[in-house]
Design an enzyme around this catalytic site. Structure first.
Site, PDB file in Angstrom:
ATOM      1  N   ASP A 287       0.824  -1.203   0.000  1.00 60.83           N
ATOM      2  CA  ASP A 287       0.000   0.000   0.000  1.00 60.83           C
ATOM      3  C   ASP A 287       0.865   1.263   0.000  1.00 60.83           C
ATOM      4  O   ASP A 287       1.922   1.303   0.638  1.00 60.83           O
ATOM      5  CB  ASP A 287      -0.897  -0.051   1.242  1.00 60.83           C
ATOM      6  CG  ASP A 287      -1.706   1.202   1.453  1.00 60.83           C
ATOM      7  OD1 ASP A 287      -2.413   1.627   0.523  1.00 60.83           O
ATOM      8  OD2 ASP A 287      -1.638   1.760   2.570  1.00 60.83           O
ATOM      9  N   GLU A 334       1.527  -0.464  -5.043  1.00 59.38           N
ATOM     10  CA  GLU A 334       0.365   0.427  -5.200  1.00 59.38           C
ATOM     11  C   GLU A 334       0.915   1.826  -5.466  1.00 59.38           C
ATOM     12  O   GLU A 334       1.196   2.585  -4.544  1.00 59.38           O
ATOM     13  CB  GLU A 334      -0.523   0.380  -3.949  1.00 59.38           C
ATOM     14  CG  GLU A 334      -1.849   1.109  -4.095  1.00 59.38           C
ATOM     15  CD  GLU A 334      -1.767   2.570  -3.706  1.00 59.38           C
ATOM     16  OE1 GLU A 334      -1.755   3.430  -4.620  1.00 59.38           O
ATOM     17  OE2 GLU A 334      -1.697   2.862  -2.497  1.00 59.38           O
ATOM     18  N   ASP A 387     -11.259   1.453  -3.279  1.00 62.57           N
ATOM     19  CA  ASP A 387     -11.477   2.876  -2.976  1.00 62.57           C
ATOM     20  C   ASP A 387     -12.301   3.590  -4.053  1.00 62.57           C
ATOM     21  O   ASP A 387     -12.584   4.777  -3.914  1.00 62.57           O
ATOM     22  CB  ASP A 387     -10.128   3.600  -2.838  1.00 62.57           C
ATOM     23  CG  ASP A 387      -9.439   3.303  -1.515  1.00 62.57           C
ATOM     24  OD1 ASP A 387     -10.138   3.007  -0.533  1.00 62.57           O
ATOM     25  OD2 ASP A 387      -8.200   3.366  -1.463  1.00 62.57           O
TER      26      ASP A 387
END
Length: 489
Positions: A287, A334, A387
């Site tokens: 992430d 990411e 998201d």
């Protein structure tokens, strides 16, 4: 497809029969990857990115139906109300009843002799002692304090002082053992599910949040890992600066790392963290990859992220240390958002595939890196992520110019949206990306009800659950046909 989004009884998706059925359906549909969200116990805002421990698993995922009648009678199971809306997770009801239900099962098994029934329990506790003892103590004290965060405990407990903790280790001994049992049960059930899926040819893609929650056993027990002051308060917290999406930026509130300490200790904690993650999954999404190059830090206590600044991250020093210790690992970076040249260089040097999200592509100027004709092989293509809105809901949020460009680029009929979802999915599957991931909500053609998370909002996130009849033969056939058509079987 998050674990909590699986259908089933008792209020939340878990490691039960519905998870095995989902794996079977993926196999029939010709799929080889099942991407999930972080598996940790959800904390603030029910977010899996704000966990009480980076090493622990969420006890809500333990399958209630796996316990025999002698351990957990149906009469007791059915005495708890987990809500009547099977399309949403009600975290309030789970908080009130799920652990109590599991505690009943624990009491029976503990009375019968855990070590006798499960000889692997004690070895599990020993092997995981580097995080498990602190976590179990942390959760037990938190319960005893009515859920208060550790930084609001009295000074001795707050400061992890052994003299203050020793009486609680004794008084809360049963709850400490219960939390260890929960982790044993979680890891045992997850391993069984993962082994089953792997035998079908399904590999799990996990997710490692870059930061840990302030209210976590990690920060409480090991403050030296973070930029903290003498009173165990963060000097700086994480966020992102103001941009076109937010005039005041995003204030995440997680303590940032003391990267100097991590470098001096050979990144030992990070290596353990990544090693533990790969015990649970086959591939790992890192992430907020940008934060390893440069990270944005905001003075603790600031009401917004406007007063923050950028600091240099560990860069390849961290990834080189991980590679030396663990070898080559299947990692996804990411790398979404605004990227600098140094982030692009870090991504290139690491060799990790980045992410390409189709929903980010349709800026009317036609220059977006997310347009499929710009994609490379070494990337993972998505229609959207957890998201983002689902495709069906996203169309309605586009400006006229964006919609016009999108329909032109994708060769869509502006007046007939019936085939839009499939065309978007096909464009990802037909791209050069080595790996293609389609959210389940997009395969199902669902609207805003299936959105997983809306960033910078509190409440109503992480709740969507799939209907138990949704993954039917028709969808399986369609998924398999598309995957065969674009050479992804």
């Amino acid at each position: 497809m998050p674990i909590f989004s699986l259908p089933g009884k008792y209020g939340i998706g878990c490691f039960g029969k519905e998870a095995y059925n989902f794996a079977d359906s993926l196999k029939a549909a010709g799929q080889t990857y099942w991407q999930i969200l972080p598996l940790g116990p959800a904390g603030y805002g029910d977010s899996p990115y704000q966990s009480f421990s980076t090493f622990a698993g969420n006890p809500y995922y333990i399958d209630i139906e796996s316990f025999p009648e002698t351990v957990l009678p149906k009469k007791i199971r059915n005495s708890f109300d987990f809500g009547k809306d099977s399309s949403k997770v009600d975290y309030g009801r789970l908080y009130e009843g799920r652990l109590e239900l599991l505690y009943h099962a624990y009491q029976v098994e503990n009375y019968c002799g855990l070590e006798k029934e499960y000889p692997e329990f004690e070895p599990f506790c020993r092997e995981n002692d580097f995080w498990l003892s602190d976590y179990a103590l942390f959760m037990s004290i938190k319960e005893d304090k009515g859920g208060l965060p550790w930084y609001e405990w009295e000074k001795g407990l707050r400061d992890h002082d052994e003299k203050a903790l020793e009486p609680l280790r004794s008084r809360l001994g049963d709850r400490i053992r219960f939390h260890k049992w929960l982790q044993f049960r979680f890891h045992s059930q997850w391993k069984a599910l993962k082994d089953y899926a792997n035998k079908l040819g399904i590999r799990f893609i996990g997710d490692l949040p870059i930061y840990v929650s302030y209210d976590s056993s990690d920060v409480w027990a090991s403050p030296e890992l973070f930029a903290m002051d003498g009173e165990r308060r963060p000097r700086w917290v994480a966020g992102v600066p103001p941009d076109a999406f937010s005039a005041t930026g995003q204030l995440w509130g997680n303590p940032v790392y003391d990267w100097g300490y991590h470098e001096r200790t050979g990144f030992g904690w990070w290596i353990k963290r990544i090693e533990k993650s790969f015990e649970l999954v086959d591939m790992l999404r890192l992430d907020h990859f940008r934060g390893f190059d440069e990270y944005y830090c905001v003075p603790f206590g600031d009401p917004t992220a406007e007063g923050g600044h950028w600091e240099k991250g560990p860069g390849m020093k961290l990834f080189d240390a991980v590679k030396r210790k663990l070898g080559d690992k299947a990692i996804i970076a990411e790398d979404l958002g605004i990227l600098t040249d140094s982030v692009r260089e870090l991504l290139k040097e690491s060799g990790y595939p980045g992410m390409k999200v189709l929903e980010f592509a349709f800026d009317p100027d036609g220059k977006s890196d997310y347009l499929p004709h710009h994609w490379i092989r070494n990337c993972v293509g998505y229609t959207g992520t957890h998201d983002n809105q689902t495709l069906s809901a996203w169309y309605g949020e586009l400006s006229r110019a964006e919609l016009r460009f999108m329909t032109d680029y994708m060769d869509l009929d502006p007046k007939d949206r019936s085939g839009w979802n499939d065309r978007m999915i096909r464009s990802v599957l037909g791209s050069t990306a080595d790996t293609a991931i389609i959210p389940m909500g997009d395969w199902l053609g669902l609207g805003k009800e299936a959105r997983i998370n809306a960033p910078s909002t509190f409440g109503g996130n992480w709740t969507w659950r799939m209907d138990k009849k949704a993954f039917d033969r028709k969808l399986i056939k369609r998924m398999r046909h598309f995957s065969e058509l674009y050479g992804r079987i």
